[in-house]
Design an enzyme around this catalytic site. Structure first.
Site, PDB file in Angstrom:
ATOM      1  CB  SER A 131       6.521   5.372  11.613  1.00  0.00           C
ATOM      2  OG  SER A 131       6.858   4.314  10.760  1.00  0.00           O
ATOM      3  CB  SER A 163      10.676   9.211   3.241  1.00  0.00           C
ATOM      4  OG  SER A 163      11.241   8.318   4.156  1.00  0.00           O
ATOM      5  CD  GLU A 246       8.659  -6.241  -3.815  1.00  0.00           C
ATOM      6  OE1 GLU A 246       8.395  -5.129  -4.301  1.00  0.00           O
ATOM      7  OE2 GLU A 246       9.702  -6.850  -4.063  1.00  0.00           O
TER       8      GLU A 246
END
Ligand code: FAD
Lengths: 404, 338
Positions: A131, A163, A246
């Site tokens: 981002s 993060s 995932e």
């Protein structure tokens, strides 16, 4: 449709449960939530213990150094860790769930050799630099630029909401290598060592008061071309590859924690007397019904992955449904605390029955708020469901980036 | 663990879907709107032959011998096709009332009101004129009544045009036919099967809305391209997916009781499915705009049926209180069993 576990699955669970029972009591004391170097040490120590016991990268393929467990075993693994209140994946998140899997499928043999074992052992911590201040939901509009100079890329730009940047060794960095308006077709995936000159990290406080994410400022940062994963300008596809890993278990720990939070909310309501209010009881019953349905959805998605080997649509439905339930639960526990939610410390339990989980509940309520934003907002999820699953026409001006 | 439907389970649902498309086309069903009798006995027999009523009855007793998990797949299809009649009641009665299993006897069911407000409102009974047997459930057990002996008043305005109702000021005593343990079992299974009907309705409402959103044009483009409409549809399908797995998990948990808490997941499945069907009903009307408020567009039929189901086998609030009682008794999480 069978919800019983096979003998092999039960044996996997029993072994793991035994190991957890022996290991959890030996863990050092948990660091303070604001002590990031302490948290890194704690989380990576845990990763090392998993590694030594053969549980590191439980879902990674064997070729990548993982255990190659089945999706059902992966579910059991997460269930048992939560059940034992084991540490979370924590700062190892990006390495284990994003960067590692990407390098396994798209990296060169040298890259796999260099980076994968270090992730599994807990030696290296990774962060995700995707981002940008002006490119969140519309990630393909990102502008951080990399210019080729011999066998190096020279990078200028900035990233945000990264993060664990403060404690990371490497960053999976997306950069623009194509023309300014090349969108998905002009992005490259690079490995950025965080100690490279020109990388400035500015911690960014969350509304929960933690500095778990940061801003990255990149000024003439030089990264060897050898650090590129995949081809130049092929970074968007490289990024998407990770999604194929995932299997519906991303939120298992979080969801099981919600069951526990509901149980402690009920315990709190019974102590304060709020439980005599039918409205309170109904809210609790409703929440449990929704959590059970979400758990059923997790089991369905895992079972689908086990059958077909590819992720189904269940994860997206989950990502859309879960935050709402979680936020309702947050509001519920907060309303039960009443004014005791104003001072977020553990209460002494003046009634002599031990402490009340006030601090946890307030933390949980705050953290829950990010669930409709992080990793794709709920609006973007609804666009995906509407356009890709239901086949509804796209927004006139590209809601998911089709205009590129 | 493998929570995916097996190939055979998939074929079962597919077979029922094909049968219903042939035997219960919507335009034919609609010719019976607001009539006192809506059940077509031939169609009812076809349902029986397909195993709808005898599905969970043991093979020794002449049934198909499948579990409630399979029944949820079948009842979802029945819900989606708007098949009228006391489907759940007749299914539950198979094995207790002769002829329920083969479709020769249509069995209705009603709860005997209890508690302080028991005598304030009349008792409403669905499909009375079509019934051969009426069963009355209470905490004491099940009584059987001859529907013909009831002096009941037909409603001139049944909420669901395909579910005629009658009211009686009080229910007479019937002949006792089963004890309280059967009542508890029927209520639990009845919740799951009714929830499955709700999932079918919720899914059908989604399909209608998505199709309309692709076809209807305003401002020179399909309304489904507007996020306000698209997101309504996305939420509708998400509710269906969640309710469906909840209902199927409840069915499996009843068949395999050591994997969870059957009563709790049965109640929970109905809560989530009621909400999916009712909320999707409202959203479907909104997506259809003014057409959605017309009698002609069938959205209201599904919405009203959903509202009807919400009153059966316990309302969401009542069921939520049951779950709350289990929570207060220390109900564990999904990993505390098995
Ligand atoms: C806790 C947390 C951790 C994070 N960690 C990382 C990380 O490690 N690395 C990283 O790269 N990023 C990270 N992020 C960033 C995250 O991915 C972005 O915040 C997210 O993708 C949304 O982008 P944005 O914040 O720019 O919001 P915007 O895209 O500006 O969106 C603002 C609002 O507009 C809506 N909106 C935008 N576009 C549309 C559209 N087409 N249709 C409808 N509505 C729209 C959004 O839904 C939202 O409500 C993190 C975020 C959080 C909250």
């Amino acid at each position: 449709m069978d919800l019983r576990y096979t003998e092999a699955e039960q044996a996997f669970r029993a072994d793991l449960r035994r190991w957890l029972a022996a290991t959890i009591p030996t863990l050092p004391e948990k660091p303070a939530p604001t002590d990031w170097p302490g948290r890194r040490a704690y989380d990576t120590n845990w990763q090392r213990l998993l590694f030594d016991a053969g549980y590191a990268g439980v879902d990674w393929p064997v070729e990548g150094g993982g255990r190659g467990a089945s999706p059902v075993e992966e579910l059991i693994f997460k269930e048992e860790l939560e059940r034992a209140h084991a540490p979370y994946v924590g700062v190892n998140f990006v390495g284990l769930l994003h960067a590692g899997p990407t390098i396994i499928t798209e990296g060169t043999p040298e890259q796999r050799q260099q980076y994968l074992p270090a992730i599994l052992r807990g030696d290296n911590v990774w962060c995700q630099g995707f981002s940008e201040p002006n490119a969140g939901s519309d990630l393909a509009s990102m502008r951080t630029r990399a210019v080729r100079d011999g066998d190096e890329y020279v990078i200028n730009g900035s990233k945000i909401w990264t993060s664990h940047a403060e404690v990371a060794d490497y960053c999976e960095l997306l950069v623009r290598t194509g023309p300014e308006d090349s969108r998905h077709r002009g992005i490259t995936w690079l490995i950025l060592p965080m100690d490279t000159p020109g990388v400035e990290i500015r911690p960014l406080a969350t509304m929960a008061g933690s500095t778990e994410f940061a801003e990255l400022f990149l000024t003439d940062v030089r990264v060897p071309v050898a650090n590129r994963v995949g081809e130049e300008n092929d970074g968007w596809r490289v990024t998407m590859v990770t999604l194929s890993f995932e299997r519906g278990t991303a939120f298992v720990g979080d969801l099981l924690e919600a069951f526990e939070l509901l149980a402690s909310s009920v315990a709190l309501a019974r102590r304060t007397g709020a439980w005599s209010d039918p409205g309170v009881r109904r809210q609790a019953g409703h929440l449990r019904a929704e959590l059970d349905a979400l758990y059923a959805m997790t089991r369905r998605t895992v079972s689908q992955a086990a059958r077909t080997g590819v992720p189904g649509t269940g994860g997206t439905y989950f990502k859309l449904a879960y935050p709402d339930v979680r936020n309702k639960l947050g509001e519920f526990s907060l309303s039960l605390l009443g004014r005791a939610s104003l001072g977020a410390d553990d209460l002494d339990g003046l009634d002599g029955l031990g402490s009340l989980p006030s601090e946890e509940m307030v933390e949980d309520w705050l953290r829950g708020i990010s669930l409709t934003i992080a990793a794709g907002t709920s609006q973007i999820q609804r666009n995906i469901v509407g356009e890709r699953f239901l086949g509804l026409p796209r927004e006139p001006s590209a809601s998911s980036g089709k205009s590129a | 663990m493998d929570f995916e439907p097996t190939g055979i389970q998939g074929e079962l649902a597919e077979g029922i879907r094909r049968l219903l498309a042939g035997a219960f086309p919507l335009d034919q069903l609609r010719t019976r709107e607001n009539q006192e009798k809506v059940i077509d006995r031939d169609g009812w027999t076809q349902l029986a032959e397909a195993g709808v009523f005898s599905l969970c009855l043991a093979e020794e007793a002449g049934g198909v011998g499948l579990g409630l998990a399979e029944a949820t797949l079948v009842f979802e299809e029945l819900g989606r096709s708007l098949v009228p009649g006391p489907l759940v009641a007749t299914h539950l009665a198979a094995g207790l009332v002769d002829g329920a299993e083969d479709g020769s006897v249509v069995v209705g069911m009603v709860e005997r009101p209890s508690g302080p407000s028991a005598n304030v409102l009349p008792v409403f009974i669905e499909h009375l004129a079509d019934l051969d047997v009426l069963l009355v459930l209470s905490d004491r057990g099940i009584e059987q009544l001859d529907p013909a002996t009831l002096s009941a008043r037909p409603s001139r305005r049944p909420m669901d045009p395909l579910t005629p109702v009658w009211s009686v000021s009080s229910l007479p005593e019937g002949e006792p036919v089963a004890g309280p343990e059967i009542v508890a079992w029927w209520r639990r299974d009845g919740r799951v099967l009714t929830a499955a009907l709700q999932v079918g309705l919720a899914a059908w409402l989604t399909d209608l809305s998505v199709a309309y959103a692709k076809e209807r044009q305003q401002f020179g483009r399909p309304i489904g391209s507007f996020q306000a409409v698209k997101h309504l549809c996305a939420d509708m399908t998400t509710r269906v997916e969640l309710a469906r797995v909840g209902v199927q998990a409840a069915g499996v948990t009843i068949d395999q009781p050591d994997v969870g808490a059957p009563d709790v997941v049965a109640a929970g499945a109905k809560i989530v499915a009621d909400e999916a069907a009712i909320t999707n009903g409202r959203s479907a009307i909104q997506v259809h705009g003014g057409m959605g408020f017309t009698w002609e567009v069938p959205v209201h039929l599904a919405y009203k049926r959903a509202r009807l189901h919400a009153t059966q086998f316990g309302t969401a609030d009542r069921l939520a209180e049951m779950i709350a009682d289990a929570l207060a008794d220390g109900l564990g999480g999904p990993t505390d069993v098995g």
